[in-house]
Motif scaffolding. Structure first.
Motif: not given
Length: 81
Positions: A43-63, A74-77
Motif C-alpha cells: 500500500s506504500f505507493v498508493e499512500y504516497v500518491l494520496l499524500i500528493e493528491e491531498i497536499s498538492g505537493r510532490e513526494v520525492v521518493v528518496d532515502d 510527520r506527513v502533516q509537518l
C-alpha cells in the motif's frame, strides 16, 4: 496555509488509512505507520500518491521518504503545512 485546512487534509489521510485497515478504530498521530503495518509494502505507493493528491505537493521518493511519511504528524509537518 491555515492550521484548520492542514488538519482537514491530514484527517483525510487518516480516514483513508482507517478505511484500508478496518480493524483499527483510530490512528494516533504519532503512531509509526510502517512499523505497525498500517502502511505495508503493497500500500506504500498508493499512500504516497494520496499524500500528493491531498497536499498538492510532490513526494520525492528518496532515502528520506520513509522518515517523512512514517507518522501522520510527520506527513502533516512535511506535506500539509
Amino acid at each position: 496555509m491555515s492550521q484548520l485546512i492542514s488538519l482537514d487534509k491530514i484527517n483525510e489521510v487518516k480516514q483513508w488509512l482507517l478505511s484500508k485497515k478496518k480493524y483499527l478504530s483510530d490512528i494516533p498521530f504519532d503512531l509509526d505507520l510502517i512499523e505497525n503495518d498500517v502502511v505495508d509494502s503493497l500500500s506504500f505507493v498508493e499512500y504516497v500518491l494520496l499524500i500528493e493528491e491531498i497536499s498538492g505537493r510532490e513526494v520525492v521518493v528518496d532515502d528520506t521518504v520513509l522518515d517523512k511519511v512514517r507518522t501522520l504528524d510527520r506527513v502533516q509537518l512535511n506535506y500539509m503545512e
